[in-house]
Motif scaffolding. Structure first.
Motif, PDB file in Angstrom:
ATOM      1  N   TYR A  87       0.831  -1.199   0.000  1.00  0.00           N
ATOM      2  CA  TYR A  87       0.000   0.000   0.000  1.00  0.00           C
ATOM      3  C   TYR A  87       0.869   1.254   0.000  1.00  0.00           C
ATOM      4  CZ  TYR A  87      -3.105   3.695   1.553  1.00  0.00           C
ATOM      5  OH  TYR A  87      -3.788   4.880   1.642  1.00  0.00           O
ATOM      6  N   PHE A  88       1.888   1.277   0.835  1.00  0.00           N
ATOM      7  CA  PHE A  88       2.756   2.449   0.911  1.00  0.00           C
ATOM      8  C   PHE A  88       3.422   2.734  -0.428  1.00  0.00           C
ATOM      9  CE2 PHE A  88       7.067   4.159   1.469  1.00  0.00           C
ATOM     10  CZ  PHE A  88       6.752   5.388   2.035  1.00  0.00           C
ATOM     11  N   LEU A  89       3.951   1.698  -1.072  1.00  0.00           N
ATOM     12  CA  LEU A  89       4.648   1.893  -2.344  1.00  0.00           C
ATOM     13  C   LEU A  89       3.703   2.429  -3.416  1.00  0.00           C
ATOM     14  CD1 LEU A  89       6.883  -1.319  -2.533  1.00  0.00           C
ATOM     15  CD2 LEU A  89       7.536   0.965  -1.762  1.00  0.00           C
ATOM     16  N   LEU A  90       2.493   1.882  -3.477  1.00  0.00           N
ATOM     17  CA  LEU A  90       1.549   2.308  -4.509  1.00  0.00           C
ATOM     18  C   LEU A  90       0.938   3.666  -4.201  1.00  0.00           C
ATOM     19  CD1 LEU A  90      -0.254  -1.089  -5.185  1.00  0.00           C
ATOM     20  CD2 LEU A  90       1.387   0.074  -6.660  1.00  0.00           C
ATOM     21  N   ARG A  91       0.791   3.955  -2.920  1.00  0.00           N
ATOM     22  CA  ARG A  91       0.159   5.222  -2.519  1.00  0.00           C
ATOM     23  C   ARG A  91       1.126   6.393  -2.577  1.00  0.00           C
ATOM     24  NH1 ARG A  91      -2.132   9.150  -1.753  1.00  0.00           N
ATOM     25  NH2 ARG A  91      -3.864   9.669  -0.379  1.00  0.00           N
ATOM     26  N   GLU A  92       2.385   6.151  -2.233  1.00  0.00           N
ATOM     27  CA  GLU A  92       3.375   7.226  -2.182  1.00  0.00           C
ATOM     28  C   GLU A  92       4.002   7.494  -3.538  1.00  0.00           C
ATOM     29  OE1 GLU A  92       4.839   9.263   0.519  1.00  0.00           O
ATOM     30  OE2 GLU A  92       2.817   8.786   1.218  1.00  0.00           O
ATOM     31  N   GLY A  93       4.135   6.457  -4.332  1.00  0.00           N
ATOM     32  CA  GLY A  93       4.782   6.617  -5.628  1.00  0.00           C
ATOM     33  C   GLY A  93       3.799   7.035  -6.707  1.00  0.00           C
ATOM     34  N   VAL A  94       4.314   7.671  -7.743  1.00  0.00           N
ATOM     35  CA  VAL A  94       3.537   8.013  -8.940  1.00  0.00           C
ATOM     36  C   VAL A  94       4.180   7.259 -10.089  1.00  0.00           C
ATOM     37  CG1 VAL A  94       2.819   9.837 -10.511  1.00  0.00           C
ATOM     38  CG2 VAL A  94       2.949  10.291  -8.046  1.00  0.00           C
ATOM     39  N   PHE A  95       3.411   6.390 -10.729  1.00  0.00           N
ATOM     40  CA  PHE A  95       3.984   5.555 -11.784  1.00  0.00           C
ATOM     41  C   PHE A  95       4.601   6.426 -12.877  1.00  0.00           C
ATOM     42  CE2 PHE A  95       4.140   2.950 -15.557  1.00  0.00           C
ATOM     43  CZ  PHE A  95       4.618   1.748 -15.064  1.00  0.00           C
ATOM     44  N   GLY A  96       5.843   6.074 -13.229  1.00  0.00           N
ATOM     45  CA  GLY A  96       6.569   6.818 -14.255  1.00  0.00           C
ATOM     46  C   GLY A  96       7.529   7.838 -13.681  1.00  0.00           C
ATOM     47  N   GLN A  97       7.412   8.129 -12.377  1.00  0.00           N
ATOM     48  CA  GLN A  97       8.302   9.091 -11.735  1.00  0.00           C
ATOM     49  C   GLN A  97       9.096   8.414 -10.628  1.00  0.00           C
ATOM     50  OE1 GLN A  97       6.242  12.644 -10.462  1.00  0.00           O
ATOM     51  NE2 GLN A  97       4.870  12.616 -12.235  1.00  0.00           N
ATOM     52  N   ASP A  98      10.191   9.044 -10.211  1.00  0.00           N
ATOM     53  CA  ASP A  98      10.961   8.537  -9.079  1.00  0.00           C
ATOM     54  C   ASP A  98      10.208   8.810  -7.778  1.00  0.00           C
ATOM     55  OD1 ASP A  98      12.911   7.798 -10.843  1.00  0.00           O
ATOM     56  OD2 ASP A  98      14.271   9.464 -10.369  1.00  0.00           O
ATOM     57  N   HIS A 172      -1.825   5.573  -7.318  1.00  0.00           N
ATOM     58  CA  HIS A 172      -1.996   6.440  -6.149  1.00  0.00           C
ATOM     59  C   HIS A 172      -3.339   7.159  -6.196  1.00  0.00           C
ATOM     60  CE1 HIS A 172      -0.688   9.175  -9.265  1.00  0.00           C
ATOM     61  NE2 HIS A 172      -0.866  10.226  -8.486  1.00  0.00           N
ATOM     62  N   ARG A 173      -3.777   7.542  -7.393  1.00  0.00           N
ATOM     63  CA  ARG A 173      -5.073   8.201  -7.528  1.00  0.00           C
ATOM     64  C   ARG A 173      -6.213   7.212  -7.291  1.00  0.00           C
ATOM     65  NH1 ARG A 173      -5.280  12.831 -10.498  1.00  0.00           N
ATOM     66  NH2 ARG A 173      -7.402  12.940  -9.674  1.00  0.00           N
ATOM     67  N   ALA A 174      -6.018   5.980  -7.732  1.00  0.00           N
ATOM     68  CA  ALA A 174      -7.028   4.945  -7.503  1.00  0.00           C
ATOM     69  C   ALA A 174      -7.249   4.737  -6.005  1.00  0.00           C
ATOM     70  CB  ALA A 174      -6.604   3.635  -8.157  1.00  0.00           C
ATOM     71  N   LEU A 175      -6.143   4.679  -5.259  1.00  0.00           N
ATOM     72  CA  LEU A 175      -6.255   4.504  -3.811  1.00  0.00           C
ATOM     73  C   LEU A 175      -6.839   5.743  -3.141  1.00  0.00           C
ATOM     74  CD1 LEU A 175      -2.927   2.586  -3.185  1.00  0.00           C
ATOM     75  CD2 LEU A 175      -5.235   1.731  -2.757  1.00  0.00           C
ATOM     76  N   GLU A 176      -6.523   6.907  -3.650  1.00  0.00           N
ATOM     77  CA  GLU A 176      -7.130   8.134  -3.132  1.00  0.00           C
ATOM     78  C   GLU A 176      -8.651   8.069  -3.243  1.00  0.00           C
ATOM     79  OE1 GLU A 176      -5.609  11.525  -5.159  1.00  0.00           O
ATOM     80  OE2 GLU A 176      -3.603  11.388  -4.287  1.00  0.00           O
ATOM     81  N   SER A 177      -9.142   7.545  -4.348  1.00  0.00           N
ATOM     82  CA  SER A 177     -10.581   7.454  -4.564  1.00  0.00           C
ATOM     83  C   SER A 177     -11.228   6.560  -3.510  1.00  0.00           C
ATOM     84  CB  SER A 177     -10.872   6.894  -5.964  1.00  0.00           C
ATOM     85  OG  SER A 177     -10.342   7.732  -6.959  1.00  0.00           O
ATOM     86  N   LEU A 224     -13.096  -3.224  -3.439  1.00  0.00           N
ATOM     87  CA  LEU A 224     -12.265  -2.283  -4.185  1.00  0.00           C
ATOM     88  C   LEU A 224     -10.782  -2.439  -3.861  1.00  0.00           C
ATOM     89  CD1 LEU A 224     -14.468   0.950  -3.938  1.00  0.00           C
ATOM     90  CD2 LEU A 224     -14.456  -0.799  -5.726  1.00  0.00           C
ATOM     91  N   LEU A 225     -10.487  -2.881  -2.647  1.00  0.00           N
ATOM     92  CA  LEU A 225      -9.093  -2.974  -2.210  1.00  0.00           C
ATOM     93  C   LEU A 225      -8.467  -4.335  -2.472  1.00  0.00           C
ATOM     94  CD1 LEU A 225      -9.343  -1.052   1.188  1.00  0.00           C
ATOM     95  CD2 LEU A 225      -8.294  -0.262  -0.941  1.00  0.00           C
ATOM     96  N   ALA A 226      -9.225  -5.261  -3.042  1.00  0.00           N
ATOM     97  CA  ALA A 226      -8.714  -6.621  -3.246  1.00  0.00           C
ATOM     98  C   ALA A 226      -7.380  -6.667  -4.005  1.00  0.00           C
ATOM     99  CB  ALA A 226      -9.768  -7.470  -3.946  1.00  0.00           C
ATOM    100  N   PRO A 227      -7.171  -5.861  -5.062  1.00  0.00           N
ATOM    101  CA  PRO A 227      -5.872  -5.940  -5.757  1.00  0.00           C
ATOM    102  C   PRO A 227      -4.713  -5.379  -4.949  1.00  0.00           C
ATOM    103  CG  PRO A 227      -7.570  -4.911  -7.133  1.00  0.00           C
ATOM    104  CD  PRO A 227      -8.087  -4.929  -5.732  1.00  0.00           C
TER     105      PRO A 227
END
Length: 279
Positions: A87-98, A172-177, A224-227
């Protein structure tokens, strides 16, 4: 290519044109220039899209064995669980950026989102359900209050937003939703105050309705959180006494919990991370 061809030409034609390639940004040239050239030379169609992710640094520094600052996923699993780390990695990171891994950011995100928000919602809803109705889900009335409708609509909107953001790899936006809907569920508890209503015997049917809607919110969140949080979702299904394979698990809001359905008592899903005393 070889694996798909081995399954037959029809299998290859079905899946290869839809192939998505995921790579790190340090190997864009071979995958973005050489590999497409090889495919065209072989008369094969190109993959559908090349998706390039950035790098993770640690406290602003590049990960390095010599610096001893690498992050072990297995060690993180022991400390906070794989779901929380993912969760932390997907929520904190933005795909395509460092992105930058910082322990204080991990602790803050874990405590705020997982322990206080999702975990606390599940805990207090199941605690009230157990205390007031011995875990037995109460029926919903034929009409719902505006705040009940609004709660349902928040999760309906979150599901649509999640699908859109996932298609764009904006995890990260998906999790924000989803967390926006979970935030609303916590506010709904305060707004409806079931713990206060229960003191009035005449209002206890309303308390049953409120808790029913909150159980639906937890069910919707788990779907919604299953993946993202697969292990946690299994625990939530168990606490709700639901089988993810059953049709009821995917039923529309208000049609999942049959009369007499009994849920389990509360459980701490995400124990808070306490900062050292000197901090």
């Amino acid at each position: 290519v070889s694996a798909l061809k081995h399954k037959g030409e029809d299998f290859f034609q079905k899946f290869w044109p839809e192939a998505q390639h995921f790579i790190g940004k340090d190997i864009v040239k071979p995958h973005g220039v050489f590999w497409p050239t090889m495919l065209m030379a072989a008369g094969l169609p190109l993959y559908k899209h090349l998706n390039v992710h950035g790098f993770w640094t640690v406290e602003g520094q590049k990960m390095s064995k010599s610096l001893g600052n690498t992050i072990s996923p297995l060690e993180m699993k022991k400390k906070i669980g794989m779901d929380a780390f993912r969760y932390f990695l997907l929520r904190e990171g933005v795909f395509g950026q460092d992105a930058d891994f910082r322990q204080d950011s991990l602790t803050a995100r874990y405590n705020a989102d997982l322990a206080n928000n999702l975990g606390n919602l599940v805990s207090r809803v199941l605690a009230m359900q157990q205390k007031y109705f011995d875990g037995v889900v109460q029926p919903l009335g034929p009409t719902w209050a505006p705040e009940d409708e609004e709660l349902r609509n928040k999760f309906v909107s979150a599901e649509k937003e999640l699908a859109r953001h996932m298609a764009e790899l904006q995890f990260h936006r998906a999790l924000e939703s989803v967390w926006g809907a979970i935030d609303h569920a916590n506010r709904y508890v305060v707004q409806t105050s079931p713990f206060t209503l229960f003191k009035d015997a005449d209002k206890r049917p309303r308390v049953g309705e409120v808790l029913h809607h909150l159980l639906e919110a937890i069910r919707a969140a788990s779907r919604l959180l299953a993946p993202f949080l697969p292990d946690t979702v299994k625990e939530l299904s168990s606490l709700l006494a639901l089988n993810e394979a059953d049709a009821a698990y995917r039923a529309p809001w208000g049609r999942c919990f049959a009369p007499g359905h009994k849920v389990d008592g509360p459980k701490v899903l995400f124990p808070r991370i306490e900062a050292p005393a000197n901090e």
